[in-house]
Write a protein that holds these residues in place. Structure first.
Motif, PDB file in Angstrom:
ATOM      1  N   ILE A   1       0.755  -1.199  -0.004  1.00 25.83           N
ATOM      2  CA  ILE A   1       0.135  -0.033   0.066  1.00 25.83           C
ATOM      3  C   ILE A   1       0.924   1.357  -0.104  1.00 25.83           C
ATOM      4  O   ILE A   1       2.090   1.206   0.715  1.00 25.83           O
ATOM      5  CB  ILE A   1      -0.952   0.091   1.193  1.00 25.83           C
ATOM      6  N   TYR A   2       0.536   2.121  -0.909  1.00 25.47           N
ATOM      7  CA  TYR A   2       1.391   3.345  -0.893  1.00 25.47           C
ATOM      8  C   TYR A   2       0.765   4.465   0.051  1.00 25.47           C
ATOM      9  O   TYR A   2      -0.464   4.749   0.109  1.00 25.47           O
ATOM     10  CB  TYR A   2       1.510   3.870  -2.510  1.00 25.47           C
ATOM     11  N   PHE A   3       1.629   5.066   0.892  1.00 26.33           N
ATOM     12  CA  PHE A   3       0.825   5.975   1.856  1.00 26.33           C
ATOM     13  C   PHE A   3       2.012   7.640   1.774  1.00 26.33           C
ATOM     14  O   PHE A   3       3.031   7.286   1.980  1.00 26.33           O
ATOM     15  CB  PHE A   3       1.276   5.375   3.398  1.00 26.33           C
ATOM     16  N   TYR A   4       1.265   8.570   1.897  1.00 27.50           N
ATOM     17  CA  TYR A   4       1.785   9.832   1.772  1.00 27.50           C
ATOM     18  C   TYR A   4       1.609  10.459   3.048  1.00 27.50           C
ATOM     19  O   TYR A   4       0.161  10.458   3.483  1.00 27.50           O
ATOM     20  CB  TYR A   4       1.569  10.467   0.534  1.00 27.50           C
ATOM     21  N   ASP A   5       2.682  10.975   3.764  1.00 32.38           N
ATOM     22  CA  ASP A   5       2.115  11.498   5.137  1.00 32.38           C
ATOM     23  C   ASP A   5       2.598  13.116   5.161  1.00 32.38           C
ATOM     24  O   ASP A   5       3.969  13.222   5.105  1.00 32.38           O
ATOM     25  CB  ASP A   5       2.767  10.637   6.182  1.00 32.38           C
ATOM     26  N   THR A   6       1.672  13.952   5.309  1.00 28.68           N
ATOM     27  CA  THR A   6       2.357  15.188   5.338  1.00 28.68           C
ATOM     28  C   THR A   6       2.973  15.708   6.770  1.00 28.68           C
ATOM     29  O   THR A   6       3.564  16.624   6.720  1.00 28.68           O
ATOM     30  CB  THR A   6       1.114  16.266   5.108  1.00 28.68           C
ATOM     31  N   ALA A   7       2.999  14.654   7.766  1.00 24.30           N
ATOM     32  CA  ALA A   7       3.738  14.634   8.883  1.00 24.30           C
ATOM     33  C   ALA A   7       5.112  14.445   8.613  1.00 24.30           C
ATOM     34  O   ALA A   7       6.011  14.973   9.612  1.00 24.30           O
ATOM     35  CB  ALA A   7       3.328  13.861  10.291  1.00 24.30           C
ATOM     36  N   ASP A   8       5.676  14.211   7.612  1.00 18.51           N
ATOM     37  CA  ASP A   8       6.858  13.690   7.164  1.00 18.51           C
ATOM     38  C   ASP A   8       7.565  15.095   6.961  1.00 18.51           C
ATOM     39  O   ASP A   8       6.870  16.076   6.627  1.00 18.51           O
ATOM     40  CB  ASP A   8       7.012  12.734   5.946  1.00 18.51           C
ATOM     41  N   LYS A   9       9.056  15.259   7.299  1.00 19.77           N
ATOM     42  CA  LYS A   9       9.541  16.486   7.324  1.00 19.77           C
ATOM     43  C   LYS A   9       9.581  16.926   5.834  1.00 19.77           C
ATOM     44  O   LYS A   9       9.965  16.101   4.833  1.00 19.77           O
ATOM     45  CB  LYS A   9      11.063  16.275   7.659  1.00 19.77           C
ATOM     46  N   SER A  10       9.362  18.130   5.625  1.00 23.61           N
ATOM     47  CA  SER A  10       9.524  18.786   4.486  1.00 23.61           C
ATOM     48  C   SER A  10      10.573  19.835   4.326  1.00 23.61           C
ATOM     49  O   SER A  10      10.474  20.728   5.476  1.00 23.61           O
ATOM     50  CB  SER A  10       8.223  19.284   3.740  1.00 23.61           C
ATOM     51  N   ASP A  11      11.598  19.887   3.737  1.00 21.45           N
ATOM     52  CA  ASP A  11      12.725  20.885   3.843  1.00 21.45           C
ATOM     53  C   ASP A  11      13.272  21.410   2.320  1.00 21.45           C
ATOM     54  O   ASP A  11      12.669  20.505   1.444  1.00 21.45           O
ATOM     55  CB  ASP A  11      13.710  20.288   4.632  1.00 21.45           C
ATOM     56  N   SER A  12      13.696  22.442   2.195  1.00 24.48           N
ATOM     57  CA  SER A  12      14.248  22.872   0.839  1.00 24.48           C
ATOM     58  C   SER A  12      15.401  21.811   0.238  1.00 24.48           C
ATOM     59  O   SER A  12      15.433  21.831  -0.862  1.00 24.48           O
ATOM     60  CB  SER A  12      14.542  24.075   0.974  1.00 24.48           C
ATOM     61  N   PHE A  13      15.993  21.255   1.224  1.00 21.02           N
ATOM     62  CA  PHE A  13      16.817  20.185   0.953  1.00 21.02           C
ATOM     63  C   PHE A  13      16.950  19.268   1.993  1.00 21.02           C
ATOM     64  O   PHE A  13      16.977  19.425   3.079  1.00 21.02           O
ATOM     65  CB  PHE A  13      18.250  20.701   0.737  1.00 21.02           C
ATOM     66  N   GLY A  14      16.688  17.911   1.855  1.00 18.94           N
ATOM     67  CA  GLY A  14      17.073  16.916   3.008  1.00 18.94           C
ATOM     68  C   GLY A  14      15.733  16.679   3.601  1.00 18.94           C
ATOM     69  O   GLY A  14      15.578  15.884   4.734  1.00 18.94           O
ATOM     70  N   GLY A  15      14.605  16.810   2.946  1.00 16.99           N
ATOM     71  CA  GLY A  15      13.268  16.456   3.537  1.00 16.99           C
ATOM     72  C   GLY A  15      13.106  15.078   3.130  1.00 16.99           C
ATOM     73  O   GLY A  15      13.699  14.408   2.469  1.00 16.99           O
ATOM     74  N   ASP A  16      11.990  14.339   3.922  1.00 17.94           N
ATOM     75  CA  ASP A  16      11.684  13.030   3.420  1.00 17.94           C
ATOM     76  C   ASP A  16      10.215  12.853   2.962  1.00 17.94           C
ATOM     77  O   ASP A  16       9.821  11.670   3.172  1.00 17.94           O
ATOM     78  CB  ASP A  16      12.356  11.905   4.635  1.00 17.94           C
ATOM     79  N   ARG A  17       9.758  13.820   2.596  1.00 24.47           N
ATOM     80  CA  ARG A  17       8.252  13.463   2.135  1.00 24.47           C
ATOM     81  C   ARG A  17       8.362  12.684   0.794  1.00 24.47           C
ATOM     82  O   ARG A  17       9.355  12.482   0.161  1.00 24.47           O
ATOM     83  CB  ARG A  17       7.702  14.872   2.006  1.00 24.47           C
ATOM     84  N   GLY A  18       7.208  12.052   0.665  1.00 25.22           N
ATOM     85  CA  GLY A  18       6.972  11.245  -0.606  1.00 25.22           C
ATOM     86  C   GLY A  18       6.053   9.908  -0.298  1.00 25.22           C
ATOM     87  O   GLY A  18       5.829   9.642   0.882  1.00 25.22           O
ATOM     88  N   PHE A  19       5.485   9.468  -1.330  1.00 21.06           N
ATOM     89  CA  PHE A  19       4.841   8.263  -1.109  1.00 21.06           C
ATOM     90  C   PHE A  19       5.771   7.049  -0.240  1.00 21.06           C
ATOM     91  O   PHE A  19       6.625   6.765  -1.109  1.00 21.06           O
ATOM     92  CB  PHE A  19       4.149   7.765  -2.197  1.00 21.06           C
ATOM     93  N   LYS A  20       5.490   6.350   0.283  1.00 18.76           N
ATOM     94  CA  LYS A  20       6.001   5.475   1.143  1.00 18.76           C
ATOM     95  C   LYS A  20       5.242   3.986   0.763  1.00 18.76           C
ATOM     96  O   LYS A  20       4.125   3.873   0.821  1.00 18.76           O
ATOM     97  CB  LYS A  20       6.166   5.462   2.606  1.00 18.76           C
TER      98      LYS A  20
END
Ligand SMILES: NC(=O)c1ccc[n+]([C@@H]2O[C@H](COP(=O)([O-])OP(=O)(O)OC[C@H]3O[C@@H](n4cnc5c(N)ncnc54)[C@H](O)[C@@H]3O)[C@@H](O)[C@H]2O)c1
Length: 385
Positions: free
Chosen positions: A288-307
């Motif tokens: 199952i693919y899960f996207y979580d807006t609680a994941d860190k979003s940064d101009s560089f080094g964030g880890d958002r994306g479908f998991k």
């Protein structure tokens, strides 16, 4: 006698032995491997099909104990505990009512019936008899769907805003293929009943009840060979497109199609919420693919994306069969469905998906057909729970 003190073997009477009857028999035979200590035993007791010769062959080849001339004879046998309906759709209603009035437990393949009025009668009869009834929405029993439901119920994607769901085959593209009952509206044929019922149910299960629909039916090939090889006029939808609004306010689209060139058994959906999103494809049934807006979003080094979350054989069953890491497919959902239903019969507990669930799906189907005929947005009929 089964393992439970008061539990005798559950004798199953199977009505119909085409593609799904065979699969149901396979599921029943497989249960002791998948659920080692499930607390009940199930027996492939009776079989009836549209031909005695076929039924005899099935009895010999698959180990049934008894054949019946027809469903009436089977239902009148006190040895039968469960009537399992795997016939063309137009026959479900009559068999359900007769089985319930004889006090049987009933498992019915989808869709429950052909019309909402028939489905409502079946639902009311099931409430009166109080036996264990269920509908086969097998995809609910796949590990990624169980996980998706858990994520949504935990609030991980927040409030649902929108969705899209598709169930796509390419079988109607072949114009030399003979029309069967699924291509004939007189027998409850039409892709909305066939594939549409599954994807409508999944959106309903994961996102809640439908409020209104706008539907459009498509027939791309108006003629094809009939069963006798002569030209036959197509009278059932080969593709169906729905624009829908749910009671929670979410909006989205549903496509059921046998005109989708290049697809195999491609059921897929995306659900978008205020905090995250979920995607699934039956052609990749281990994830199952899960996207979580609680994941860190940064101009560089964030880890958002479908998991991609591994679901494989994670059914919480020990010992797992096959091993937890083994990949799975369509049949596993049917095994889960059969195991859960017969477990409910053994314990006397209520089973979901229930006839009430199937009634809502039937109401969505009927409203979508009405909308396709009159070009208007149609409200879904409401029923008490
Ligand atoms: N859940 C799923 O994944 C899934 C997939 C396909 C079909 N289905 C559903 O399963 C049901 C059966 O579909 P199928 O693909 O197996 O159809 P099928 O045409 O392959 O088989 C139908 C069977 O019903 C029998 N039959 C017909 N009339 C009968 C009668 N009067 N009495 C007893 N038996 C009779 C036929 O002999 C045949 O064995 C349908 O409701 C369909 O919508 C569910």
């Amino acid at each position: 006698m089964g393992i439970y003190k008061n539990m005798k073997t559950i004798n199953i009477g199977l009505v119909g032995f085409g593609a799904m009857g065979k699969l149901h028999a396979f599921c029943v035979s497989s249960l002791p491997y998948y659920f080692e200590r499930c607390g009940f035993e199930a027996s492939l007791y009776g079989i009836c099909t549209s031909s005695l010769e076929h039924s005899k062959d099935v009895l010999e080849r698959y180990g049934f104990k008894k054949i019946y001339e027809d469903a009436h004879q089977m239902i009148s046998d006190p040895c039968i505990d469960v009537i399992d309906i795997c016939t063309p759709n137009y026959l479900h209603h009559e068999v359900i009512l007769e089985a319930l009035s004889a006090g049987k437990n009933v498992l019915c393949e989808k869709p429950l019936c052909v019309t909402v009025d028939e489905a409502l009668e079946a639902y009311h009869a099931s409430m009166r008899t109080g036996t264990v009834c269920g509908i086969v929405f097998n995809n609910r029993h796949l590990s990624p769907i169980i996980r998706a439901k858990q994520l949504i119920d935990e609030g991980r994607i927040g409030d649902i805003i929108s969705f899209s769901g598709e169930y796509l085959h390419d079988s109607a593209i072949d114009t030399k293929k003979k029309a069967g009952w699924k291509q004939n509206s007189d027998y409850g044929g039409g892709v909305l009943y066939d594939l549409g019922s599954h994807i409508i149910d999944l959106i309903y299960y994961l996102c809640g009840e439908f409020e209104s629909v706008f539907g459009r039916a498509q027939i791309a090939f108006p003629t094809r060979p009939g069963q006798n090889g002569e030209e036959w006029q197509t009278n059932a939808d080969e593709a169906f497109y729905i624009n829908a609004r749910l009671k929670c306010g979410a909006c989205g689209s549903i496509t059921a199609s046998k005109l989708a060139t290049g697809t195999n058994d491609d059921l897929n959906f995306s659900i978008y919420g205020t905090k995250g999103a979920i995607k699934f494809s039956l052609m990749e049934p281990d994830w199952i693919y899960f996207y979580d807006t609680a994941d860190k979003s940064d101009s560089f080094g964030g880890d958002r994306g479908f998991k991609r979350i591994e679901c494989v054989q994670r059914y919480g069953i020990s010992p797992a069969f096959p091993a937890v890491k083994a990949s799975q497919g369509w049949v596993r959902g049917h095994i889960g469905s059969m195991g859960a239903y017969l477990g409910a019969v053994a314990s006397g507990e209520k089973f979901t998906p229930s006839f009430r669930d199937a009634l809502h799906v039937q109401a969505v189907i009927e409203a979508a057909y009405r909308s396709a005929a009159n070009g208007k947005c149609e409200k879904i009929r409401n029923f008490e729970h």
